[in-house]
Structures are given as structure tokens and as C-alpha cells.
Scaffold this motif. Structure first.
Motif, PDB file in Angstrom:
ATOM      1  N   ILE A  47       0.854  -1.189   0.000  1.00 38.71           N
ATOM      2  CA  ILE A  47       0.000   0.000   0.000  1.00 38.71           C
ATOM      3  C   ILE A  47       0.886   1.233   0.000  1.00 38.71           C
ATOM      4  CG2 ILE A  47      -1.726   1.317   1.286  1.00 38.71           C
ATOM      5  CD1 ILE A  47      -2.650  -1.365   2.490  1.00 38.71           C
ATOM      6  N   VAL A  48       0.663   2.107  -0.968  1.00 44.49           N
ATOM      7  CA  VAL A  48       1.395   3.366  -1.038  1.00 44.49           C
ATOM      8  C   VAL A  48       0.403   4.506  -0.830  1.00 44.49           C
ATOM      9  CG1 VAL A  48       2.710   4.939  -2.514  1.00 44.49           C
ATOM     10  CG2 VAL A  48       3.231   2.480  -2.520  1.00 44.49           C
ATOM     11  N   ILE A  49       0.727   5.383   0.109  1.00 43.82           N
ATOM     12  CA  ILE A  49      -0.069   6.583   0.365  1.00 43.82           C
ATOM     13  C   ILE A  49       0.788   7.783   0.000  1.00 43.82           C
ATOM     14  CG2 ILE A  49      -1.314   7.952   2.079  1.00 43.82           C
ATOM     15  CD1 ILE A  49      -1.613   5.381   3.746  1.00 43.82           C
ATOM     16  N   ILE A  50       0.328   8.579  -0.937  1.00 42.66           N
ATOM     17  CA  ILE A  50       1.063   9.782  -1.330  1.00 42.66           C
ATOM     18  C   ILE A  50       0.504  10.963  -0.557  1.00 42.66           C
ATOM     19  CG2 ILE A  50       1.674  11.327  -3.228  1.00 42.66           C
ATOM     20  CD1 ILE A  50       1.403   8.996  -5.142  1.00 42.66           C
ATOM     21  N   GLY A  51       1.320  11.502   0.348  1.00 40.55           N
ATOM     22  CA  GLY A  51       0.906  12.651   1.147  1.00 40.55           C
ATOM     23  C   GLY A  51       0.787  12.311   2.610  1.00 40.55           C
ATOM     24  N   ALA A  52       1.502  13.072   3.462  1.00 40.61           N
ATOM     25  CA  ALA A  52       1.457  12.859   4.906  1.00 40.61           C
ATOM     26  C   ALA A  52       0.813  14.037   5.609  1.00 40.61           C
ATOM     27  CB  ALA A  52       2.865  12.622   5.450  1.00 40.61           C
ATOM     28  N   GLY A  53      -0.180  14.640   4.945  1.00 40.41           N
ATOM     29  CA  GLY A  53      -0.967  15.675   5.594  1.00 40.41           C
ATOM     30  C   GLY A  53      -2.013  15.034   6.486  1.00 40.41           C
ATOM     31  N   ALA A  54      -3.095  15.741   6.747  1.00 40.69           N
ATOM     32  CA  ALA A  54      -4.120  15.236   7.649  1.00 40.69           C
ATOM     33  C   ALA A  54      -4.699  13.908   7.152  1.00 40.69           C
ATOM     34  CB  ALA A  54      -5.235  16.271   7.802  1.00 40.69           C
ATOM     35  N   ALA A  55      -5.017  13.840   5.857  1.00 43.75           N
ATOM     36  CA  ALA A  55      -5.672  12.644   5.322  1.00 43.75           C
ATOM     37  C   ALA A  55      -4.737  11.444   5.303  1.00 43.75           C
ATOM     38  CB  ALA A  55      -6.203  12.932   3.920  1.00 43.75           C
ATOM     39  N   GLY A  56      -3.547  11.618   4.742  1.00 46.68           N
ATOM     40  CA  GLY A  56      -2.621  10.500   4.626  1.00 46.68           C
ATOM     41  C   GLY A  56      -2.175   9.960   5.967  1.00 46.68           C
ATOM     42  N   ASP A  76       6.187  11.679   1.278  1.00 50.59           N
ATOM     43  CA  ASP A  76       5.963  13.123   1.434  1.00 50.59           C
ATOM     44  C   ASP A  76       7.305  13.792   1.708  1.00 50.59           C
ATOM     45  OD1 ASP A  76       5.191  15.774   2.370  1.00 50.59           O
ATOM     46  OD2 ASP A  76       3.182  14.946   2.607  1.00 50.59           O
ATOM     47  N   PRO A  77       7.647  14.844   0.967  1.00 50.00           N
ATOM     48  CA  PRO A  77       8.946  15.497   1.183  1.00 50.00           C
ATOM     49  C   PRO A  77       8.957  16.446   2.368  1.00 50.00           C
ATOM     50  CG  PRO A  77       7.756  16.623  -0.565  1.00 50.00           C
ATOM     51  CD  PRO A  77       6.917  15.434  -0.175  1.00 50.00           C
ATOM     52  N   ARG A  78       7.798  16.768   2.917  1.00 53.16           N
ATOM     53  CA  ARG A  78       7.731  17.779   3.970  1.00 53.16           C
ATOM     54  C   ARG A  78       8.068  17.169   5.325  1.00 53.16           C
ATOM     55  NH1 ARG A  78       1.641  19.202   2.382  1.00 53.16           N
ATOM     56  NH2 ARG A  78       1.696  16.924   2.480  1.00 53.16           N
ATOM     57  N   GLY A  79       9.058  17.763   5.985  1.00 52.18           N
ATOM     58  CA  GLY A  79       9.401  17.308   7.314  1.00 52.18           C
ATOM     59  C   GLY A  79       8.454  17.822   8.369  1.00 52.18           C
ATOM     60  N   GLN A  80       7.744  18.898   8.060  1.00 51.83           N
ATOM     61  CA  GLN A  80       6.834  19.503   9.021  1.00 51.83           C
ATOM     62  C   GLN A  80       5.381  19.216   8.651  1.00 51.83           C
ATOM     63  OE1 GLN A  80       7.938  23.686   9.020  1.00 51.83           O
ATOM     64  NE2 GLN A  80       9.245  23.385  10.811  1.00 51.83           N
ATOM     65  N   HIS A  81       4.594  18.977   9.669  1.00 52.20           N
ATOM     66  CA  HIS A  81       3.144  18.861   9.500  1.00 52.20           C
ATOM     67  C   HIS A  81       2.515  20.193   9.907  1.00 52.20           C
ATOM     68  CE1 HIS A  81      -0.746  16.689   9.406  1.00 52.20           C
ATOM     69  NE2 HIS A  81      -1.079  17.621  10.282  1.00 52.20           N
ATOM     70  N   LEU A  94      -3.746  36.168  16.549  1.00 49.78           N
ATOM     71  CA  LEU A  94      -4.304  35.463  17.699  1.00 49.78           C
ATOM     72  C   LEU A  94      -3.481  34.260  18.128  1.00 49.78           C
ATOM     73  CD1 LEU A  94      -8.034  35.558  16.545  1.00 49.78           C
ATOM     74  CD2 LEU A  94      -6.949  37.010  18.267  1.00 49.78           C
ATOM     75  N   ARG A  95      -2.566  33.821  17.283  1.00 49.35           N
ATOM     76  CA  ARG A  95      -1.682  32.711  17.601  1.00 49.35           C
ATOM     77  C   ARG A  95      -0.323  32.961  16.939  1.00 49.35           C
ATOM     78  NH1 ARG A  95      -4.783  31.517  20.955  1.00 49.35           N
ATOM     79  NH2 ARG A  95      -5.768  29.507  21.435  1.00 49.35           N
ATOM     80  N   PRO A  96       0.774  32.469  17.550  1.00 43.89           N
ATOM     81  CA  PRO A  96       2.081  32.574  16.902  1.00 43.89           C
ATOM     82  C   PRO A  96       2.198  31.549  15.775  1.00 43.89           C
ATOM     83  CG  PRO A  96       2.277  31.360  18.950  1.00 43.89           C
ATOM     84  CD  PRO A  96       0.855  31.855  18.884  1.00 43.89           C
ATOM     85  N   ALA A  97       3.172  31.754  14.907  1.00 42.27           N
ATOM     86  CA  ALA A  97       3.335  30.867  13.755  1.00 42.27           C
ATOM     87  C   ALA A  97       3.582  29.426  14.170  1.00 42.27           C
ATOM     88  CB  ALA A  97       4.475  31.373  12.865  1.00 42.27           C
ATOM     89  N   ASP A  98       4.322  29.206  15.260  1.00 44.20           N
ATOM     90  CA  ASP A  98       4.646  27.834  15.634  1.00 44.20           C
ATOM     91  C   ASP A  98       3.452  27.063  16.193  1.00 44.20           C
ATOM     92  OD1 ASP A  98       4.402  28.982  18.146  1.00 44.20           O
ATOM     93  OD2 ASP A  98       6.491  28.658  18.730  1.00 44.20           O
ATOM     94  N   TYR A  99       2.333  27.733  16.403  1.00 47.45           N
ATOM     95  CA  TYR A  99       1.113  27.063  16.866  1.00 47.45           C
ATOM     96  C   TYR A  99       0.652  25.999  15.871  1.00 47.45           C
ATOM     97  CZ  TYR A  99      -3.930  26.612  17.889  1.00 47.45           C
ATOM     98  OH  TYR A  99      -5.190  26.142  18.147  1.00 47.45           O
ATOM     99  N   GLN A 103       6.149  18.009  13.759  1.00 47.78           N
ATOM    100  CA  GLN A 103       6.978  17.176  12.886  1.00 47.78           C
ATOM    101  C   GLN A 103       6.148  16.022  12.317  1.00 47.78           C
ATOM    102  OE1 GLN A 103      10.175  18.075  12.024  1.00 47.78           O
ATOM    103  NE2 GLN A 103       9.489  19.899  13.161  1.00 47.78           N
ATOM    104  N   THR A 104       6.251  15.822  11.019  1.00 52.86           N
ATOM    105  CA  THR A 104       5.500  14.753  10.364  1.00 52.86           C
ATOM    106  C   THR A 104       5.743  13.401  11.033  1.00 52.86           C
ATOM    107  OG1 THR A 104       5.520  15.887   8.219  1.00 52.86           O
ATOM    108  CG2 THR A 104       5.225  13.495   8.192  1.00 52.86           C
ATOM    109  N   SER A 105       6.993  13.105  11.330  1.00 49.39           N
ATOM    110  CA  SER A 105       7.330  11.789  11.886  1.00 49.39           C
ATOM    111  C   SER A 105       6.714  11.538  13.258  1.00 49.39           C
ATOM    112  CB  SER A 105       8.853  11.642  11.970  1.00 49.39           C
ATOM    113  OG  SER A 105       9.412  12.672  12.770  1.00 49.39           O
ATOM    114  N   ASP A 106       6.385  12.616  13.975  1.00 49.51           N
ATOM    115  CA  ASP A 106       5.817  12.456  15.313  1.00 49.51           C
ATOM    116  C   ASP A 106       4.435  11.816  15.301  1.00 49.51           C
ATOM    117  OD1 ASP A 106       8.080  13.591  16.366  1.00 49.51           O
ATOM    118  OD2 ASP A 106       7.188  15.555  16.737  1.00 49.51           O
ATOM    119  N   TRP A 107       3.756  11.870  14.175  1.00 51.00           N
ATOM    120  CA  TRP A 107       2.379  11.378  14.101  1.00 51.00           C
ATOM    121  C   TRP A 107       2.282   9.965  13.513  1.00 51.00           C
ATOM    122  CZ3 TRP A 107      -0.640  14.288  16.875  1.00 51.00           C
ATOM    123  CH2 TRP A 107      -0.358  15.646  16.996  1.00 51.00           C
ATOM    124  N   LEU A 108       3.407   9.424  13.063  1.00 47.95           N
ATOM    125  CA  LEU A 108       3.340   8.158  12.334  1.00 47.95           C
ATOM    126  C   LEU A 108       3.576   6.966  13.252  1.00 47.95           C
ATOM    127  CD1 LEU A 108       5.256   9.139   9.081  1.00 47.95           C
ATOM    128  CD2 LEU A 108       2.795   9.162   9.538  1.00 47.95           C
TER     129      LEU A 108
END
Length: 443
Positions: A47-56, A76-81, A94-99, A103-108
Motif C-alpha cells: 500500500i502506497v499513500i502519497i501525502g502525509a498531511g491530515a488525510a494521509g 511526502d517530502p515535507r518534514g513539518q506537518h 491570535l496565535r504565533p506561527a509555531d502554533y 513534525q510529520t514523523s511524530d504522528w506516524l
């Protein structure tokens, strides 16, 4: 008197904390799907999933618990989620940028292989995905969840390095650009002038975001005591303010109450940043508009590798390239082993994080059923949710389906077309926790 004030203050703090917890708990209950108790299906499927955003990411977490022995690869080439629902809060100060950054890997989960590469191409006939570093990944089942592309180059004279300067905002581009958008917007709030708030002609992620930014900056002007010094104009190519007629009418009324002007039937095509002139295409030809602040949302399209793969619709959204899928199953209409989920799916509704929450279990059921040799039962009805912020501390919790029916999760408790504090809490407090649970495959 001081004692009474302190008691009232403590009561108000307690009340707010209680309501915040209640809102978070209620939303979590409404969106929780519960653990899957069925025995894992034994399989050696690739199984290949292209994309590690919310859906993937959410799908990978669910599949690893449902399938025993599957080879699940996420590309997914993005290291950040990015927690994209938070970008409107960053762009309003209302929120800082880092809010919105993690890291993508933290959710896998364990059992999923992450390949941090961009996709160069895919061939649905040979069932192979090619990465930009030359890897060839064969698959038995493929999920397309790469998100979409912001086509900033479609706006002549505009580039992302302009954001934050000369009155230019563009919150969709990411956390840093959302923060820079607030820099430009805060100068407009302080000095006044003419603000233009735009949206493109294409389908876009979170169609409520252009309205939220308009409402929030207008409210910021009110709070700064400078509303009389500013003109606010919402300019869009569509004929209405929102795709659901009853919501569009409610927004029209609120715009009228707040003195927000509208210019419909016009598409932003170019800007002259030095002269602060925006050019719009209209039925009568190009027209120029002066601005002191402009918020730019560019056209949005499927990634190039999707459009070159032959998997896009051939008779719908031909300039945008969304994947040709059945709107109820999200399965490709020509390739049974392919599904699309999230922004890239070619369905009439569903480019929000809340839509992903309802789409992912459908694709999970479809895939596990296909692998296990049974009939899938889950269907996606187009559910989309938009906590439409109308001012700081107030929002409307808009939920609807493919047929533009309002589908409130809290009937009798939260009126969907009313500006409510609890709806604001849903957006500001509860939504991120629920989103995080969704990423883990738990909601």
C-alpha cells in the motif's frame, strides 16, 4: 465591593474553563468513531499513500491497526506537518506561527515507512510510483492524498516574498506567511485605508477562510477604534458569498451590518505592488482597484504529477485536475485499486479538515474490504464543517452535506447560523485536540 468583584471574576474564570472543557468534550464525542474491534486482516499487500498531511497520516494510522502484514509506505517530502485550520488565527494575530507546526514523523505509527521525497510521476497501468530521487515503488493499492498546489504564479506581478510588505497578505501560503500577513494587516488596522479581500475562481481548501479573514480584520479595526478610517471590500468571482445558499444569505446580512462591501463576479489577475493597484477580470473586461491592504488567495490545483497521470477528471475541473473518484466511495472511477482523499479528491464538497475526518474511515473501509474480499459499507455524504469566525470570540458552526443541507452535530444546543461563543470555542479550543486525535486515527 472588591470581594464581590473577585468572586465574580473567579466565577467567570470557572465558567469559561467549564464551557471550554464542555465544548472540547462535546466535540470529541460528536466526532469520535471509536476503536475498531474487528480482527486485523492478514495480507502482504503493498500500500502506497502519497501525502502525509491530515488525510494521509490519519489513514496510515488506521490501516496499520486494521491490516496485519501489509507493507504501508507514506511518501511526502515535507518534514513539518501543518495544522492548517490555525492559519487564520495566526494571520489575525491570535496565535504565533509555531502554533500550527509539528513534525510529520511524530504522528506516524510503527509499521509505516516514510519516504521523505517528492513524487515525480505515477503510472496507473503498471502500478508504479516514481520519486524525484529515482526510486520506483510498485503498489497493489494506492491512496492519493498529496493536498493541493497554491498557484501564486497565476497572479501577475505577485510573488511570495512580497507578503508582509506594501499592504500584501497571503495566509494560505504557510505559517511564516500567515504571520507576515498579520504584519501587513496590523499596519492597515493602525492606519486605515482601503482593504481588498479576495478569493479565486477555482475550488479552494476551506472556502470559509477568505470570509474569516475579512471578518477578523474588520473586528480588529473595531477594537482599535479605527473602523471609520477603513473601507473593506470583499471581491470574488462567484455570484454568492458561500456555496450553501442559506449560509450565503446569513453572511450577506452580517456584511451589511458590519459595513463590508462586496464586488462579485470579479477575479484577481494581477497586482502592481509599488502603486498598490489590483487588476480584476470582470464581464466588462479588466478593472483596476486601489488598495492599502490586499489579501491574496491564489487559484488552487492538483499537483502536477496528478494532472500528468491520467487520473484527473476529463470532463470536470479540467483546469484544476482533481482526481476522478466516485463521490460516495472516493474510489477512482477507472482504477479500482486507487482512492483519493482530502483536498485532491474530485468531489463537489470536502476540502476541509472536518471533511477528511469523515472521508478517511470510508477509504479505510473500502480498502480493508477490498483486501479482505467483502463488500464495503461506508459512504461519504459530503459532510463539510466550517467554524466560520465572525469576530474574535464569536463564530457560526456551519455543517453541511453534498445537497447543501445543514447537518448540525449539536441540534438544539448550537444554532448553526447564530454567532456564538461556544462555536468560537469549538474553533479555538476543541478543534485542534480533535484534529490531533484524528491524525492518530482515534477520531
Amino acid at each position: 465591593m472588591m470581594g464581590h468583584w473577585m468572586m465574580a471574576s473567579r466565577f467567570e474564570t470557572t465558567r469559561r474553563a467549564f464551557l471550554a472543557r464542555a465544548a472540547a468534550g462535546s466535540l470529541a464525542v460528536a466526532l469520535h468513531t471509536g476503536p475498531v474491534r474487528a480482527q486485523p486482516v492478514q495480507t502482504s499487500a503493498r500500500i502506497v499513500i502519497i501525502g502525509a498531511g491530515a488525510a494521509g497520516t490519519a489513514l496510515a494510522n488506521r490501516l496499520v491497526r486494521r491490516l496485519d502484514g501489509a507493507q504501508i509506505t507514506l511518501i511526502d517530502p515535507r518534514g513539518q506537518h501543518l495544522y492548517q485550520p490555525g492559519l487564520t488565527l495566526v494571520a489575525a494575530g491570535l496565535r504565533p506561527a509555531d502554533y500550527v507546526v509539528s513534525q510529520t514523523s511524530d504522528w506516524l505509527p510503527d509499521g509505516v515507512t516514510l519516504i521523505p521525497q517528492a513524487v515525480a510521476g505515477l503510472d496507473p497501468e503498471t502500478r508504479v510510483v516514481e520519486t524525484e530521487d529515482g526510486q520506483s515503488l510498485p503498489y497493489d493499492y494506492l491512496v492519493l492524498a498529496p493536498g493541493l498546489v497554491l498557484d501564486h504564479d497565476a497572479i501577475d506581478g505577485f510573488s511570495l516574498d512580497m507578503v508582509g510588505q506594501n499592504g500584501i497578505g497571503a495566509l494560505y501560503a504557510g505559517p511564516d506567511h500567515a504571520a507576515r500577513t498579520w504584519t501587513a494587516a496590523s499596519q492597515f488596522i493602525e492606519e486605515g485605508g482601503r482593504g481588498l479581500f479576495t478569493r479565486p475562481a477555482t475550488e479552494i481548501k476551506c472556502a470559509g477562510a477568505p470570509l474569516k479573514h475579512t471578518f477578523l480584520i474588520e473586528d480588529r479595526l473595531q477594537r482599535a477604534g479605527n473602523r471609520a478610517a477603513a473601507e473593506i471590500v470583499y471581491a470574488a468571482p462567484q455570484a454568492s458569498l458561500f456555496g450553501v445558499p442559506i449560509v450565503a444569505e446569513r453572511v450577506r446580512m452580517l456584511f451589511g451590518d458590519r459595513g463590508i462591501g462586496t464586488q462579485m463576479g470579479r477575479t484577481l489577475t494581477a497586482i502592481d505592488a509599488s502603486a498598490k493597484i489590483a487588476t480584476f477580470e470582470t464581464d466588462d473586461g479588466p478593472e483596476d482597484e486601489q488598495y492599502d491592504y490586499i489579501h491574496i488567495i491564489p487559484p488552487q490545483r492538483a499537483p502536477e504529477f496528478i494532472r500528468q497521470s491520467g487520473l484527473s477528471w476529463e470532463d470536470r475541473w479540467t483546469d484544476q485536475g482533481w482526481v476522478d473518484v466516485d463521490q460516495y466511495t472516493l474510489r477512482h472511477n477507472r482504477y479500482d485499486e486507487i482512492w483519493a482523499v482530502g483536498d485532491v479528491a474530485g468531489v463537489p464538497k470536502g476540502k476541509t479538515a472536518a471533511s477528511v475526518k469523515w472521508q478517511v474511515p470510508v477509504v479505510e473501509d473500502q480498502m480493508v474490504s477490498a483486501i479482505g474480499g467483502r463488500e464495503a459499507t461506508e459512504r461519504y455524504n459530503g459532510y463539510t464543517s466550517c467554524p466560520l469566525i465572525t469576530r474574535i470570540g464569536r463564530a457560526m458552526l456551519i455543517e453541511f452535506d453534498y445537497d447543501n443541507n445543514l447537518t448540525p452535530s449539536f441540534p438544539g444546543l448550537i444554532a448553526p447560523l447564530e454567532e456564538l461563543w461556544i462555536s468560537w470555542l469549538m474553533k479555538e479550543v476543541a478543534l485542534k485536540a480533535t484534529y490531533n486525535a484524528m491524525l492518530r486515527g482515534r477520531a
